[in-house]
Design a protein around this motif. Structure first.
Motif, PDB file in Angstrom:
ATOM      1  N   SER A  33       1.333  59.670  20.454  1.00 53.28           N
ATOM      2  CA  SER A  33       0.225  60.559  20.813  1.00 53.28           C
ATOM      3  C   SER A  33      -0.134  60.347  22.275  1.00 53.28           C
ATOM      4  O   SER A  33      -0.004  59.244  22.809  1.00 53.28           O
ATOM      5  CB  SER A  33      -0.995  60.294  19.922  1.00 53.28           C
ATOM      6  OG  SER A  33      -1.469  58.967  20.109  1.00 53.28           O
ATOM      7  N   SER A  60      -2.887  67.446  25.491  1.00 55.50           N
ATOM      8  CA  SER A  60      -2.659  66.392  24.510  1.00 55.50           C
ATOM      9  C   SER A  60      -1.429  66.686  23.659  1.00 55.50           C
ATOM     10  O   SER A  60      -1.025  67.846  23.498  1.00 55.50           O
ATOM     11  CB  SER A  60      -3.889  66.228  23.603  1.00 55.50           C
ATOM     12  OG  SER A  60      -4.114  67.402  22.829  1.00 55.50           O
ATOM     13  N   ARG A  62       0.156  65.350  19.846  1.00 51.45           N
ATOM     14  CA  ARG A  62      -0.063  64.541  18.641  1.00 51.45           C
ATOM     15  C   ARG A  62       0.613  65.216  17.454  1.00 51.45           C
ATOM     16  O   ARG A  62       0.397  66.401  17.205  1.00 51.45           O
ATOM     17  CB  ARG A  62      -1.558  64.367  18.372  1.00 51.45           C
ATOM     18  CG  ARG A  62      -1.879  63.381  17.251  1.00 51.45           C
ATOM     19  CD  ARG A  62      -3.370  63.086  17.206  1.00 51.45           C
ATOM     20  NE  ARG A  62      -3.677  62.041  16.233  1.00 51.45           N
ATOM     21  CZ  ARG A  62      -3.972  62.286  14.958  1.00 51.45           C
ATOM     22  NH1 ARG A  62      -4.000  63.539  14.517  1.00 51.45           N
ATOM     23  NH2 ARG A  62      -4.231  61.295  14.132  1.00 51.45           N
TER      24      ARG A  62
END
Length: 219
Positions: A33, A60, A62
């Motif tokens: 992540s 991001s 993830r």
């Protein structure tokens, strides 16, 4: 490769804060992540008349999902405000993209589009030399690698848009106007709906006003 047409390329990338997590021993891409607050991004390429800029926002990664949140993008005087996007690289292979507003300046965007392979054959018969296109909102989603199945809803305002072509003779100017474009599926058939609001045109000594609607679908 796709990036070869943009060489030479140079730029800068800066983050305010980054976090990385995942197994220490032999982590896979799906197990890692990553999150970062973007400070600024600048990209200069040979074929771009203006540098690409990105300011603020968050990026991001993830569980095979890439998320871009509230990023501002500018390209000369063109720009995309408050861009949010989610790209899923799992079994679904889908994406969602939304923006609060988009501004496109024709004389900046048109040369850049021409730099792409096969675009010249489509645009060779006309050019867009001046004008501005505004999209108050943009909503686009669907399978990543199947554009024919993308779903979208957008409104577009046009201002002083000048189109030139041998077929027109005189330049065609869209002084002002707007249209809505969206698609939907009815009875397992995809339909594209276009609604044209009052649009003022100038073509040589002629002044025209267009208004109407159109539905496009495949049998």
């Amino acid at each position: 490769t796709v990036l070869d047409r943009f060489k030479p390329t140079n730029g800068t990338l800066a983050f305010k804060r980054t976090t990385v997590g995942g197994p220490l021993l032999q982590p896979s891409v799906g197990q890692v992540s990553f999150s970062a607050d973007l400070d600024q991004f600048r990209l200069h390429t040979k074929r771009s008349p203006s540098p690409l800029r990105m300011d603020r926002g968050n990026i991001s990664w993830r569980k095979n999902r890439l998320t871009v949140n509230k990023i501002d993008i500018s390209f000369g005087n063109s720009g995309i405000s408050n861009l949010t996007a989610v790209f899923k690289f799992d079994k679904s292979q889908t994406f969602e993209l939304k923006s609060r507003s988009v501004k496109l300046v024709a004389d900046e965007l048109y040369p850049w589009i021409l730099s792409f392979k096969n675009s010249e054959s489509v645009l060779k018969d006309f050019s867009v030399t001046k004008g501005t296109i505004f999209l108050p909102a943009l909503d686009l989603n669907g399978p990543l690698y199947q554009p024919a199945r993308w779903r979208y809803a957008l409104s577009c305002n046009m201002e002083n848009l000048v189109l030139t072509s041998v077929a027109f003779g005189e330049p065609l100017t869209i002084n002002s106007g707007s249209f809505d474009l969206n698609n939907e599926t009815r009875s397992k058939k995809a339909q594209n709906r276009i609604r044209l609001s009052s649009t003022e045109l100038t073509w040589g000594a002629n002044h025209l006003t267009l208004i109407g609607a159109m539905i496009l679908s495949k049998n």
